[in-house]
Design an enzyme around this catalytic site. Structure first.
Site, PDB file in Angstrom:
ATOM      1  N   THR A 188       0.828  -1.207   0.000  1.00 46.88           N
ATOM      2  CA  THR A 188       0.000   0.000   0.000  1.00 46.88           C
ATOM      3  C   THR A 188       0.862   1.255   0.000  1.00 46.88           C
ATOM      4  O   THR A 188       1.914   1.285   0.614  1.00 46.88           O
ATOM      5  CB  THR A 188      -0.868  -0.005   1.279  1.00 46.88           C
ATOM      6  OG1 THR A 188      -1.580  -1.229   1.339  1.00 46.88           O
ATOM      7  CG2 THR A 188      -1.816   1.165   1.314  1.00 46.88           C
ATOM      8  N   ARG A 216     -13.061  -8.976  -1.674  1.00 43.29           N
ATOM      9  CA  ARG A 216     -12.257  -8.772  -0.470  1.00 43.29           C
ATOM     10  C   ARG A 216     -11.869  -7.305  -0.323  1.00 43.29           C
ATOM     11  O   ARG A 216     -11.473  -6.639  -1.268  1.00 43.29           O
ATOM     12  CB  ARG A 216     -11.010  -9.642  -0.519  1.00 43.29           C
ATOM     13  CG  ARG A 216     -10.089  -9.510   0.706  1.00 43.29           C
ATOM     14  CD  ARG A 216      -8.949  -8.549   0.496  1.00 43.29           C
ATOM     15  NE  ARG A 216      -8.000  -8.530   1.623  1.00 43.29           N
ATOM     16  CZ  ARG A 216      -6.975  -7.689   1.717  1.00 43.29           C
ATOM     17  NH1 ARG A 216      -6.759  -6.790   0.756  1.00 43.29           N
ATOM     18  NH2 ARG A 216      -6.183  -7.717   2.760  1.00 43.29           N
ATOM     19  N   VAL A 217     -11.976  -6.792   0.884  1.00 45.16           N
ATOM     20  CA  VAL A 217     -11.535  -5.439   1.226  1.00 45.16           C
ATOM     21  C   VAL A 217     -10.622  -5.547   2.440  1.00 45.16           C
ATOM     22  O   VAL A 217     -10.960  -6.214   3.421  1.00 45.16           O
ATOM     23  CB  VAL A 217     -12.726  -4.512   1.537  1.00 45.16           C
ATOM     24  CG1 VAL A 217     -12.236  -3.161   2.062  1.00 45.16           C
ATOM     25  CG2 VAL A 217     -13.585  -4.307   0.300  1.00 45.16           C
ATOM     26  N   GLY A 218      -9.469  -4.905   2.384  1.00 39.97           N
ATOM     27  CA  GLY A 218      -8.523  -4.926   3.484  1.00 39.97           C
ATOM     28  C   GLY A 218      -8.657  -3.728   4.394  1.00 39.97           C
ATOM     29  O   GLY A 218      -9.717  -3.102   4.494  1.00 39.97           O
ATOM     30  N   ASP A 219      -7.568  -3.356   5.030  1.00 33.23           N
ATOM     31  CA  ASP A 219      -7.591  -2.262   6.011  1.00 33.23           C
ATOM     32  C   ASP A 219      -7.491  -0.887   5.374  1.00 33.23           C
ATOM     33  O   ASP A 219      -7.869   0.116   5.987  1.00 33.23           O
ATOM     34  CB  ASP A 219      -6.435  -2.428   6.995  1.00 33.23           C
ATOM     35  CG  ASP A 219      -5.076  -2.261   6.314  1.00 33.23           C
ATOM     36  OD1 ASP A 219      -4.807  -3.012   5.349  1.00 33.23           O
ATOM     37  OD2 ASP A 219      -4.287  -1.394   6.724  1.00 33.23           O
ATOM     38  N   THR A 239       0.586  -0.759   6.460  1.00 31.29           N
ATOM     39  CA  THR A 239       0.802  -1.491   5.229  1.00 31.29           C
ATOM     40  C   THR A 239       0.992  -2.953   5.581  1.00 31.29           C
ATOM     41  O   THR A 239       1.353  -3.283   6.704  1.00 31.29           O
ATOM     42  CB  THR A 239       2.017  -0.950   4.462  1.00 31.29           C
ATOM     43  OG1 THR A 239       2.120  -1.603   3.191  1.00 31.29           O
ATOM     44  CG2 THR A 239       3.300  -1.157   5.237  1.00 31.29           C
ATOM     45  N   GLY A 240       0.713  -3.823   4.626  1.00 32.42           N
ATOM     46  CA  GLY A 240       0.860  -5.243   4.905  1.00 32.42           C
ATOM     47  C   GLY A 240      -0.466  -5.971   4.826  1.00 32.42           C
ATOM     48  O   GLY A 240      -1.387  -5.533   4.132  1.00 32.42           O
ATOM     49  N   VAL A 241      -0.563  -7.082   5.516  1.00 27.42           N
ATOM     50  CA  VAL A 241      -1.767  -7.908   5.480  1.00 27.42           C
ATOM     51  C   VAL A 241      -2.873  -7.219   6.271  1.00 27.42           C
ATOM     52  O   VAL A 241      -2.832  -7.137   7.500  1.00 27.42           O
ATOM     53  CB  VAL A 241      -1.484  -9.313   6.022  1.00 27.42           C
ATOM     54  CG1 VAL A 241      -2.769 -10.140   6.067  1.00 27.42           C
ATOM     55  CG2 VAL A 241      -0.440 -10.009   5.149  1.00 27.42           C
ATOM     56  N   GLY A 242      -3.863  -6.723   5.552  1.00 29.35           N
ATOM     57  CA  GLY A 242      -4.884  -5.879   6.157  1.00 29.35           C
ATOM     58  C   GLY A 242      -5.727  -6.554   7.213  1.00 29.35           C
ATOM     59  O   GLY A 242      -6.179  -5.914   8.167  1.00 29.35           O
TER      60      GLY A 242
END
Length: 327
Positions: A188, A216-219, A239-242
């Site tokens: 991100t 899918r929606v992340g953070d 940033t990273g795995v949401g």
């Protein structure tokens, strides 16, 4: 009569002494709670593509511009770059071949806007700003976000580049999903900017994980998870795995830890350690936090080595810094 007059004069003298002691005390209280001197202009952002993003933001900040304008202009750079496979145009698709984008923005007045699961628009950050400024809502998603973008005059276009399509078709041969630390498409672009007037804003935009499930929606578009700004304290972004960031409402946690007196560096580290404590498989994922307080002090921390961020201010010329990490 004389005794009454003496008592009156005594009370008056005591009151004067009391007030003379109270005033300095009140002054010290006001001093302790006054806003710190502005530490701007300064802009920080995540990953290597933060360097050109910072340059665009700095053009606005260095001319005395507003931090909100700076973060929008800054993150639009990687959004529009087809060589950046994790953001906007050029972003790798989901497992069904759709490039879906998420973004949010937040200003110094606690106003915020967000779009999620949006297809067909190169600059979701600008659409998120319109949501903030022109609607009573914070977030629009999917088809509703698309309709709003069209009504606002944003051009619709195909975002799946030839390189992204080639990578997707190669993935389809095995169709296996397993994140690879610092390589999977979760890079991100998150940005925080403090202008010369001491006002902070933030932005976050991404195409999310490559090969994710459709929908899918992340953070990144979630205020408090991927981004949070409070002009009494500072701001933070992730940033990273949401999914791991959402579980602890990560960016909000970092800001609240700064409110308690932690430095940006300490707050980011504490948030990462919270994820490690709660996430059994933390060694298989990467998460990083980036934060800045209202003095312009900044810090970052990640689970694994490899997370870096870019900094630009009057003393630091768009330097890329490796964040400290737990492992």
């Amino acid at each position: 009569m004389m005794n009454s007059r003496r008592r009156f004069l005594r009370r008056s003298a005591l009151s004067a002494l009391a007030l003379s002691g109270v005033r300095p005390a009140l002054a010290s209280v006001r001093s302790a709670f006054s806003s710190p001197a502005p530490g701007g202009p300064v802009v920080i952002s995540t990953w290597n593509h933060g360097v050109p993003a910072n340059s665009a933001a700095w053009e606005i900040l260095n001319k005395g511009g507003r931090s909100l304008d700076a973060v929008e202009a800054g993150v639009r750079v990687p959004e529009g770059d087809p060589t950046v496979s994790t953001v906007g145009y050029g972003g790798w698709p989901d497992r069904d071949g759709h490039v879906t984008l998420d973004a949010c923005i937040m200003d110094e007045q606690d106003r915020c806007g967000s779009v999620a699961f949006l297809e067909g628009f190169k600059h979701p950050i600008s659409i998120a700003r319109r949501v903030m400024e022109k609607t009573p809502h914070v977030m629009l998603v999917g088809e509703g976000a698309r309709q709003f973008a069209l009504e606002e005059g944003f051009p619709e276009e195909n975002l799946l580049t030839a390189d992204a399509e080639k990578a997707w078709k190669e993935w389809l041969k095995d169709a296996k999903y397993k994140p690879v630390i610092n390589i999977e498409n979760h890079d991100t672009i998150s940005m925080l900017a403090l202008d010369k007037n001491g006002k902070m804003s933030g932005a976050c935009t991404t195409s999310g994980m490559s090969w994710k499930m459709h929908g899918r929606v992340g953070d990144s578009p979630i205020i408090g998870a991927g981004l949070f700004v409070d002009n009494e304290v500072g701001g933070a972004c992730a940033t990273g795995v949401g999914e791991a960031v959402i579980r602890i409402v990560g960016s909000h946690m970092v800001v609240e830890l700064m409110r308690q007196g932690n430095s940006p560096q300490q707050a980011c580290q504490a948030a990462v350690e919270r994820i490690i404590k709660k996430y059994p498989d933390f060694r298989d994922i990467q998460v990083g936090f980036l934060a800045m307080n209202m003095k312009g002090e900044y810090g970052a921390y990640a689970i694994h080595p490899g997370f870096n961020y870019a900094v630009k201010n009057q003393k630091v010329d768009n330097q890329l810094i490796d964040a400290k990490s737990k492992l």
